[in-house]
Design an enzyme around this catalytic site. Sequence first.
Site: not given
Length: 248
Positions: A14, A16-17, A25, A50, A52, A56, A77, A107-108, A158, A198-199, A220
Amino acid sequence: MITSLPAPIRLGVNIDHIATVRNARGGAHPDPVKGALLAQASGADGITAHLREDRRHIRDADLERLRADLSVPLNMEMAATEEMTAIAIRLRPHACCLVPERRQEVTTEGGLDVRGQTESLAPRIARMRDAGIRVSLFIDPDAAQIEAAAKLGAAVVELHTGAYADAMDATARAVELGRLTAGAEHAARCGLEVHAGHGLTYDNVPPIAALPQVMELNIGHFLIGQAIFDGLPAVIRHMKDVIAAARK
């Protein structure tokens, strides 16, 4: 006696980050698409992004470039909304994973209430399936939710591993692992392909990767965060080694 080994497990990365850092920035750096291509070159079996509703992190243009440039499957996602369904049908990624989404969440948080949203989910899932998209539902390892997903015609569930990952002690983690184990077994009996995420980290992923029904892990935040220290190629290769060892 010859025993069969579990099927190989896929790692979806993932990105996303990477986009989160870019958006903090402004501008174009770091480019999440460049990160996705690097992940692909480093052994990722798929890329998850994802989109959103508030944009974001991942943006529409990111998804369009990912769809055009990737050679591994793209998993989009998305919230189960009309806007996102229309975008998915236009882009036609390999897969779409429907997730719950609240504007105020970081987060989700938890799985999608498939059983309680059957009426609204059914036509959207049908439209995406008709467009050739593989539909996945991000759910808690609950039998009723799993059965509802199967009745709606989803190809994949999932399983949300957040409660397992966040467990405060070994006893609590064992309870959550038991729920995930039972959920994976039940989903497979219902004819669903099982993914999880997740996590997950190097430390907590082995018991999840060892579940024979789990065919894919989507990770991710940990991978992107650890890449700051070790570099994305090294992190992906190490995670793949960890999950492959657990699979055996």
